[in-house]
Scaffold this motif. Structure first.
Motif, PDB file in Angstrom:
ATOM      1  N   VAL A  28       0.833  -1.203   0.000  1.00 35.03           N
ATOM      2  CA  VAL A  28       0.000   0.000   0.000  1.00 35.03           C
ATOM      3  C   VAL A  28       0.868   1.253   0.000  1.00 35.03           C
ATOM      4  O   VAL A  28       0.528   2.254  -0.643  1.00 35.03           O
ATOM      5  CB  VAL A  28      -0.946  -0.011   1.223  1.00 35.03           C
ATOM      6  N   ASN A  29       2.004   1.187   0.671  1.00 32.79           N
ATOM      7  CA  ASN A  29       2.882   2.354   0.750  1.00 32.79           C
ATOM      8  C   ASN A  29       3.410   2.767  -0.618  1.00 32.79           C
ATOM      9  O   ASN A  29       3.643   3.949  -0.875  1.00 32.79           O
ATOM     10  CB  ASN A  29       4.056   2.042   1.686  1.00 32.79           C
ATOM     11  N   GLY A  30       3.572   1.815  -1.510  1.00 38.79           N
ATOM     12  CA  GLY A  30       4.103   2.128  -2.835  1.00 38.79           C
ATOM     13  C   GLY A  30       3.049   2.419  -3.879  1.00 38.79           C
ATOM     14  O   GLY A  30       3.401   2.701  -5.029  1.00 38.79           O
ATOM     15  N   LEU A  31       1.772   2.362  -3.509  1.00 34.75           N
ATOM     16  CA  LEU A  31       0.718   2.577  -4.490  1.00 34.75           C
ATOM     17  C   LEU A  31       0.531   4.053  -4.792  1.00 34.75           C
ATOM     18  O   LEU A  31       0.611   4.898  -3.888  1.00 34.75           O
ATOM     19  CB  LEU A  31      -0.611   1.995  -3.984  1.00 34.75           C
ATOM     20  N   GLU A  32       0.257   4.341  -6.064  1.00 35.75           N
ATOM     21  CA  GLU A  32      -0.134   5.689  -6.440  1.00 35.75           C
ATOM     22  C   GLU A  32      -1.607   5.900  -6.106  1.00 35.75           C
ATOM     23  O   GLU A  32      -2.331   4.960  -5.758  1.00 35.75           O
ATOM     24  CB  GLU A  32       0.133   5.909  -7.929  1.00 35.75           C
ATOM     25  N   GLU A  33      -2.045   7.131  -6.207  1.00 36.79           N
ATOM     26  CA  GLU A  33      -3.368   7.477  -5.697  1.00 36.79           C
ATOM     27  C   GLU A  33      -4.480   6.669  -6.369  1.00 36.79           C
ATOM     28  O   GLU A  33      -5.367   6.132  -5.705  1.00 36.79           O
ATOM     29  CB  GLU A  33      -3.612   8.982  -5.887  1.00 36.79           C
ATOM     30  N   LYS A  34      -4.435   6.586  -7.688  1.00 38.72           N
ATOM     31  CA  LYS A  34      -5.500   5.854  -8.387  1.00 38.72           C
ATOM     32  C   LYS A  34      -5.484   4.379  -8.012  1.00 38.72           C
ATOM     33  O   LYS A  34      -6.536   3.769  -7.810  1.00 38.72           O
ATOM     34  CB  LYS A  34      -5.341   6.022  -9.901  1.00 38.72           C
ATOM     35  N   ALA A  35      -4.304   3.821  -7.941  1.00 37.27           N
ATOM     36  CA  ALA A  35      -4.206   2.405  -7.586  1.00 37.27           C
ATOM     37  C   ALA A  35      -4.644   2.174  -6.147  1.00 37.27           C
ATOM     38  O   ALA A  35      -5.259   1.145  -5.826  1.00 37.27           O
ATOM     39  CB  ALA A  35      -2.773   1.915  -7.786  1.00 37.27           C
ATOM     40  N   LYS A  36      -4.342   3.119  -5.292  1.00 37.99           N
ATOM     41  CA  LYS A  36      -4.746   2.978  -3.892  1.00 37.99           C
ATOM     42  C   LYS A  36      -6.266   2.972  -3.765  1.00 37.99           C
ATOM     43  O   LYS A  36      -6.842   2.236  -2.957  1.00 37.99           O
ATOM     44  CB  LYS A  36      -4.133   4.110  -3.066  1.00 37.99           C
ATOM     45  N   LYS A  37      -6.927   3.784  -4.589  1.00 34.85           N
ATOM     46  CA  LYS A  37      -8.389   3.775  -4.580  1.00 34.85           C
ATOM     47  C   LYS A  37      -8.923   2.408  -4.981  1.00 34.85           C
ATOM     48  O   LYS A  37      -9.889   1.909  -4.403  1.00 34.85           O
ATOM     49  CB  LYS A  37      -8.920   4.847  -5.527  1.00 34.85           C
TER      50      LYS A  37
END
Length: 1527
Positions: free
Chosen positions: A649-658
């Motif tokens: 989760v720490n390495g996810l970009e905003e769209k991917a985190k959503k």
């Protein structure tokens, strides 16, 4: 005297002769001694007389004695005349053909010594030599294969003598010796090709291989000519490395293919025959080059000609342009020859000097198959790969612990002589012309060749040209070519490139592929590989996603340990995988789920077993000798897995985190559907049911249909799920329930999945897992598991490895989306908050705000579970009070108040305490002034009645003491956008939020006019004046940008309340829309994201959709494309519900454009305006709804402007109407669509339009053409350009567009302008119609129930709508405020009618429509109905209302539905259409029954007494759209 017998006389004669001979020998010996020669003393006969042969034992004794004497003789001192008689005797056929093996062996040993002593001449004629070598080659040498043979030493002596003294060359003196020579080679290779050990386990002596090699090399070197058969035998030895013939032996065994994975069954080293052939070739490379060149020319060179006829080759039949190629048998031979070339280059490259030019010619042949063979062969030769093929795939194990990435070993592959790439010479250096020709195949016209070339380049890079190495410039060139192959236009090439990457070891990926650029660098190999996860071909995106998942699974260990190089190269992989969900492809969605739980967060990670915990009363004595193997407890394993999840989760970009958070958020609603499915399976009872079995089967069919729509291949999904239901495995039902149970720890979930898989494999069949596995992953508690929560909380405290912030974020998500999982740990979190509470002098730690946010989210769901009202809870309550008064940042105060207002029994008392302390001695810039403002803002929202007495003081603080204060000038504030806001703008932000929250919290019986007018005036001023609130224009640029965005978002939030939306006038609405034209990109993006979020949640009126189309000229591609994707997803959702919101909103867009500040009548300006209309068409238009859009454009020409009534404003509308009609007609032609006239009528919103003053004026407007013909002609290129850009983003399912000739246009225009006379239905006068014009139409209304409170169901939100942590900046809107305000808004009075009502609604349509039912599976649905009971739509029963089969123009054709599916969507990334509503209804329909506003379509379907909605969603007033619809 008696006469002598014949015998005695003969005896006497013999004695005399013997004496004479002895005298002669004595004389000769004396003479030889003088000359230094040594005579053979052996005199015993070896050949018996006829009828009296020599006995075997005597013969063996004599032969041994002879050999012993011959061994002592030297070649120079041997007396040949004395040797000649014995030599002749040895060659007698009685000895050579003796039946005893020993006699033959000893005799030939003596013969080879005779050949040595007589060298260079032979003591035998050619005929005798033939007999001798026939015995040696055919009878004695084959016995060397058995080391246990009793005469093995004699056989080896013969071989050694022939090789050492080169006596084998005498074979060349034999006439027609080719057959014998060929037999010699065959025999030698057969001996060495036999098993390496004899029958008794003895190994063959290495000297045999050495002597045979010497023997055969001598013949090659000295022979005047070498036959083809000999070359065939030599070359055949290299077939040992050919996988096609690997395993075939000289004893006639059938060819056995050895699996590459079965490495233990393969040889660990090259067989002696292979080594001997290699050494023979390397001994005399030039001569062997000629021989082998002639050998291969018969196979390769002939194929490059066209003389071969085709024998039933199906491939050539498909392509008439290619000449007839060779037959299948020819191709098999050619393939075999090319495999041998690979092996020859690997072990003896010198023999291919004459073949390489011919192989180069193959690259230019017209036959695709031969060109492919040549390309593959060149690639493998450069790579040093032999006939056995490349090395096996590397073992990238994402489950391994410790991670493979932590071991930077040079290579993890063991040496294998067959597959380990080795190149003796550098091919590019030795054959530069051929190498250049090979590189030219990159641009081959055939995709098959380009795919083979791609594979070859990948292997060259993988092996570093066979270990020779490439210079830096050449390597970078090949890396660039390889990157381009990943984006080739043909799927074969792309797939070959992906598979080529899969053969790289992890360290090679880092060192070699990483040198071309990281994953974040566009155009690099890794970046292009990541793009393939969105590939339109299933096989490519599935292969690339699995590969990338395994790569990151291995890299996760190094990323966790802080390896920045690996993190920069491979860190974005999870983001790229999860972002693929935005493509909205069912197959991709399934692959994302599989990659997530098979590679990124594999179920079996970590692979260790937990050590058993000792029982409390255990008497086991601990061993004093610690075990060498480290033991792990369950808590340790949970911490390791939680750490990996945090790293992900720490390495996810905003769209991917959503996407990730939305997937986990969907687990709860998905589990409810799965639970209902299991219950129906239990009731179905494998098909054996009672009287209600028909209803059960109907409901089960509906739910299975629902699941089929969420997975690819719906037919197979239905079959699999029905098979699962009919199997009726109760244990399987229990295991699935274990996976969904919040009380299950992770190990229980994992073991349940593991057992379920085994049961299905043993029962219904493994193919069923393809369907059940994705469904199981989507409903199982694999990430938000109660086992992980303690470890996550621990990371929030320690911030281990820099994961504290991510842990806080994850904790908030768990508490919000899965509060039941979080409930067992909320007390621990409250204890943490007690220890983190601030005081007036001591600040709180930074992570406390995230802990408070998580606790606040839990308190809103389970307010009684917060331990605030117990006897020992005083310290916790005081901690929350301190957070509300002294915390930093101020968001912590907001969350603390949220907790208290939801869970505290004494909330009124504590609200007054906080209010009093916040108001008292408030001073701008004073101690904790921001915290006080935040507290006041939240109290005004959640405790409005307690604040009412002090409301004047609160408003005074917000306006006079904060907003009217002069702005603080800082260097950071002078920039266009402040990423980190200063305290001044933070204070103004909280003040504006305070004013907004006051309006949102006002009760329904209060007077809004005065309070709302002042706040709206302030906000509109900020919007209109670019963020400036004062007249002196003293605000810094950074402050103005923040204030403008905040004001715009605040207006959106206020409009979510219908009572307040009326205060946003049409003129101010236009100013608000111009926010999309702000020069600051952050303002445009922030406003667009917030607008899409509220619209997706169904909280804003439809008129706000028009603002999104103002982004047509958006310079930032990401903003524009993401908005287009979102609108298309909304269009698909509306079309599924037969709603025409986006079509009818087109009139508002034209009105908005008519008041655009840049609008004028010049052609260039109109072209700019047409971009807005084309953007609308790209987002909304389909073949089905185009006629309605055209009708709306026509209707605008029949009204006048109502915003700023004037003749000029009216003309602007009419110009845009004609412009829109022309663009729509051109759009129709360019797409080859057929548009029928819209048969109905419709109302236009009276808030922005007004009726024309007279019928004459209407006729005048209708007859006049408001744009020139030249302008119409200039629109076609614009339309073509728009369609091309649209096609580039569409999938292959969209039909090819065809351009029509211009001559058709007049007919088309004439046809389009004809308006059919339609009957006007009787008007339905309602309170909601007071703002509509008098024109009526039957447009599909929403038949769903509405909520009086304007609070829609949160079911099925898109990614944009998912709640995110927006506390980073004061310009962001807190989701908590909005959810807190929902309860306040429910107490509001009924809202006045909108000015955007576009249709006559059903009587129940006054209510707020529910949130969209099928927007996205990656949403946060919270259906009120705990057990939805869906069922498929059937014919209504007798007595129910039977609607006619009509359409409103939005029903999609199959082709159009494919087109919709192909378009990427953000809010329908994984579409989860609700289970179909049951058509099983009672015989008596009760129309008075109202649907419960529970946000779940399935709940309405469950009620058998609910009336059936019209099947087409249009009500009884719908009409047919076209003749095609009638058909």
């Amino acid at each position: 005297m008696a006469p002598r017998s014949r015998r005695s006389a003969a005896a006497a004669a013999e004695v005399v002769e013997a004496e004479a001979d002895a005298q002669e020998q004595e004389q000769e010996q004396a003479q030889e001694q003088e000359q230094g020669l040594k005579r053979l003393t052996f005199k015993q006969p070896l050949v018996g007389r006829p009828g009296k042969p020599v006995g075997v034992s005597d013969l063996l004794t004599r032969l041994k004695a002879l050999l012993d004497e011959l061994r002592t003789m030297d070649q120079q001192e041997a007396h040949r005349e004395s040797l000649m008689p014995v030599a002749e005797s040895l060659a007698h056929h009685s000895l050579l053909q003796h039946k005893d093996n020993g006699v033959r062996a000893w005799a030939v040993c003596c013969i080879v010594d005779m050949l040595k002593l007589f060298a260079p001449d032979a003591p035998y004629p050619a005929s005798k030599l033939k007999d001798i070598f026939s015995v040696i080659i055919l009878r004695l040498l084959p016995l060397l294969a058995d080391p246990t043979h009793p005469y093995n030493s004699q056989h080896m002596y013969i071989l050694r003598s022939l090789a050492e003294w080169k006596s084998i060359l005498l074979i060349n003196e034999i006439p027609a010796a080719d057959q014998l020579t060929s037999a010699l080679y065959t025999t030698c290779f057969d001996v060495l090709s036999a098993p390496s050990k004899g029958g008794h386990g003895e190994e063959l002596s290495k000297s045999i291989e050495h002597n045979m090699t010497e023997l055969l090399s001598t013949i090659i070197d000295e022979a005047p000519a070498v036959s083809h058969s000999v070359v065939d035998v030599i070359v055949a030895q290299f077939l040992w490395a050919d996988p096609v013939t690997l395993g075939s032996a000289a004893r006639g065994k059938k060819s056995v293919h050895v699996d590459a994975k079965q490495s233990t069954l393969r040889r660990k080293e090259a067989p002696p025959a292979y080594n001997m052939a290699k050494n023979v070739c390397n001994a005399f490379p030039e001569k062997m080059a000629r021989l082998i060149g002639h050998y291969f020319s018969s196979v390769i060179v002939d194929f490059t000609t066209d003389r071969h006829t085709h024998k039933g080759h199906a491939r050539d039949d498909l392509d008439d342009d290619l000449p007839k190629g060779p037959s299948e048998d020819d191709l098999n031979e050619a393939s075999k020859a090319h495999r041998l070339l690979r092996e020859l280059w690997k072990c003896c490259p010198g023999v291919l000097q004459e073949i390489i030019p011919h192989l180069q010619d193959e690259l230019a042949t017209e036959h695709v198959q031969l060109r492919q063979l040549a390309t593959e062969t060149f690639g493998d030769m450069i790579s040093g790969i032999g006939a056995a093929g490349p090395p096996p795939l590397p073992d990238l194990d994402p489950v391994a612990y410790p991670s493979q990435s932590l071991s930077r070993a040079e290579s993890t592959r063991s040496f294998d002589y067959l597959t380990t790439p080795v190149s003796i010479n550098s091919f590019p250096t030795q054959y530069p012309v051929a190498y250049h020709s090979f590189l030219q195949r990159k641009n081959d016209k055939s995709a098959i060749i380009r795919a083979a070339w791609t594979t070859a380049i990948g292997r060259i890079l993988m092996t570093s040209a066979g270990g020779i190495g490439l210079d830096l410039e050449e390597e970078q060139k090949l890396l660039k070519y390889f990157a381009e192959c990943l984006i080739d236009s043909d799927e074969k090439v792309r797939l070959a490139a992906v598979k080529a990457v899969a053969r790289f070891e992890f360290n090679d990926m880092i060192r070699k592929l990483g040198s071309n650029g990281g994953m974040a660098e566009p155009g690099s190999i890794l970046s292009n590989l990541a793009d393939r996860v969105k590939d339109k071909k299933n096989v490519i995106h599935s292969e690339s996603m699995r590969l990338l998942g395994r790569i990151w699974g291995v890299a996760a260990g190094a990323i966790t340990e802080g390896d920045d190089s690996i993190k920069s190269l491979l860190g974005p992989i999870p983001s790229r995988i999860l972002e693929a969900c935005y493509v909205n492809d069912l197959e991709i969605n399934v692959q994302v789920d599989l990659a997530l739980y098979d590679s990124l967060l594999p179920l079996a990670y970590p692979p260790m077993k937990a050590k058993a915990a000792p029982l409390p009363n255990s008497q086991v004595v601990k061993d004093s000798q610690a075990s060498s193997e480290q033991g792990y407890t369950e808590a340790d394993l949970d911490r390791i897995r939680a750490e990996r999840q945090l790293v992900l989760v720490n390495g996810l970009e905003e769209k991917a985190k959503k996407v990730f958070f939305a997937k986990q958020g969907n687990q709860g609603p998905g589990a409810k559907y799965m639970e209902h499915f299991l219950k129906l399976c239990e009731e179905y009872n494998g098909g054996v049911t009672d009287k209600g079995g028909k209803d059960v089967k109907t409901n089960l069919e509906g739910l299975i249909t629902y699941y089929a729509k969420t997975l690819p291949d719906p037919t197979r999904v239905r079959e699999d799920l029905w098979k699962f239901a009919k199997t009726h495995d109760r244990r399987a039902y229990a295991l699935i329930r274990f996976c969904m149970d919040p009380a299950s720890d992770y190990r229980r979930v994992f073991r349940s999945i593991k057992e379920l898989r085994k049961r299905i494999e043993d029962g219904p069949g493994p193919h069923l897992l393809d369907t059940l596995t994705p469904l199981l992953y989507r409903v199982s508690l694999l990430c938000y598991n109660k086992s992980h929560v303690p470890a996550v909380i621990e990371f929030t405290r320690t911030d281990g490895k820099g994961l504290g912030t991510t842990a806080h974020e994850l904790l908030k998500e768990i508490s919000t989306k899965h509060p039941k999982v979080f409930s067992t740990h909320v007390k621990d979190l409250c204890k943490t908050l007690e220890s983190e509470a601030p005081t007036a002098t001591k600040p709180n730690p930074p992570g406390a705000v995230d802990d408070l946010k998580a606790c606040a989210a839990f308190a809103k769901k389970f307010p009684t579970d917060i331990p605030m009202n117990g006897k020992d809870s005083r310290k916790l309550v005081q901690s929350f009070l301190n957070f509300a008064l002294y915390s930093t940042p101020p968001q912590a105060a907001k969350h603390a108040i949220t907790i208290m207002m939801n869970s505290d029994d004494k909330k009124e008392l504590h609200a007054r305490e906080i209010l009093t302390k916040s108001i008292k001695d408030f001073k701008y810039g004073g101690h904790h002034w921001l915290t006080k403002l935040a507290a006041l803002s939240q109290l005004v929202l959640l405790a409005q009645s307690d604040c009412e007495e002090d409301m004047d003081a609160i408003i005074e603080i917000a306006i006079q003491q904060v907003l009217q204060q002069p702005h603080a000038a800082t260097p950071e504030a002078d920039t266009e956008w402040m990423e980190v806001p200063d305290e001044d703008i933070q204070g103004r932000t909280w003040a504006i939020k305070l004013l907004v929250n006051r309006l949102r919290s006002l009760p329904s019986d209060s007077v809004l006019e005065d309070a709302a007018q002042d706040t709206y005036t302030l906000l509109n001023r900020y919007v209109k004046n670019g963020g400036e609130g004062s007249a002196d224009d003293s605000a810094p640029e950074g402050h103005k940008s923040r204030q403008r965005l905040l004001a715009a978002n605040s207006l959106l939030k206020l409009s979510c309340n219908k009572r307040l939306d009326a205060f946003l006038s049409p003129a101010n609405f236009i100013q608000l829309a111009l926010i999309t034209h702000d020069p600051c990109a952050q303002i445009r993006k922030g406003f667009a994201d917030k607008l899409m979020k509220y619209l997706g949640q169904g909280r804003l009126p439809p008129r706000f959709y028009t603002i999104l189309f103002y982004l047509a000229h958006e310079p930032e591609k990401t903003i524009k494309n993401s908005t287009m994707t979102w609108i298309r997803a909304r269009r698909a959702a509306f079309a599924a519900r037969k709603e025409t919101i986006l079509e009818t909103v087109f009139a508002r867009l034209l009105s908005l454009l008519a008041h655009h500040p840049d609008f004028d009548k010049e052609d260039e300006t109109l072209k700019l305006m047409s971009e807005y209309i084309l953007y609308y068409l790209k987002c909304v238009a389909t073949e089905e709804n185009l006629s309605l859009i055209f009708h709306v454009a026509q209707r605008v020409k029949g009204v006048a402007d109502g915003i700023a009534p004037s003749r000029q404003a009216d003309e602007n509308l009419y110009i845009l109407s004609d412009l829109a009609q022309a663009l729509i007609r051109s759009w129709e032609e360019q797409n080859n669509w057929t548009m029928q006239s819209w048969p109905g009528k419709m109302k236009l919103p009276s808030g922005i339009f007004r009726p024309l003053e007279s019928h004459d004026r209407a006729q005048e407007i209708a007859k006049k053409t408001w744009i020139s013909e030249d302008m119409v002609d200039e629109l076609d290129p614009l339309v073509r350009k728009a369609i091309r850009s649209k096609k580039r983003k569409a999938s292959d399912d969209v039909e090819k567009l065809r351009k029509r000739i211009k001559s058709e246009r007049p007919i088309k225009e004439k046809k389009a302008k004809i308006e059919r006379p339609t009957k006007t239905p009787k008007k339905k006068r309602r309170a909601a119609d007071n703002d509509e014009s008098d024109v009526d139409v039957s447009v599909a209304p929403s038949s769903e129930p509405r909520r009086k409170s304007d609070r829609r169901s949160t079911a099925q939100k898109s990614y944009v709508e998912v709640s995110t942590d927006d506390d980073a900046g004061p310009g962001a809107e807190e989701e908590e405020e909005e959810t807190d305000a929902e309860e306040v808004e429910e107490r509001s009075s009924p809202a006045p009618a909108e000015d955007v009502e576009m249709a006559d609604a059903e009587p129940g349509a006054e209510k707020e429509p529910e949130a969209e039912e099928n927007e996205s599976e990656l949403s946060d649905p919270e259906p009120s109905s705990p057990e939805p009971e869906p069922a498929p739509a059937k014919k209504p029963t007798r007595g129910a209302r039977r609607p006619t089969k009509k359409t409103n123009g939005t029903e999609s054709s199959p082709v159009a539905q494919k087109r919709k599916t192909a378009e990427p969507a953000m809010d329908e990334v994984i579409p989860t259409p609700p289970p179909p509503k049951s058509a099983k209804r009672t015989s008596k329909a009760r129309p008075t029954t109202k649907s419960k506003p529970n946000g779940s379509a399935a709940a309405a379907a469950a009620s058998s007494s609910s009336p059936a909605p019209p099947t087409n969603g249009t009500g009884t007033g719908s009409v047919r759209r076209s003749a095609r619809a009638r058909a």
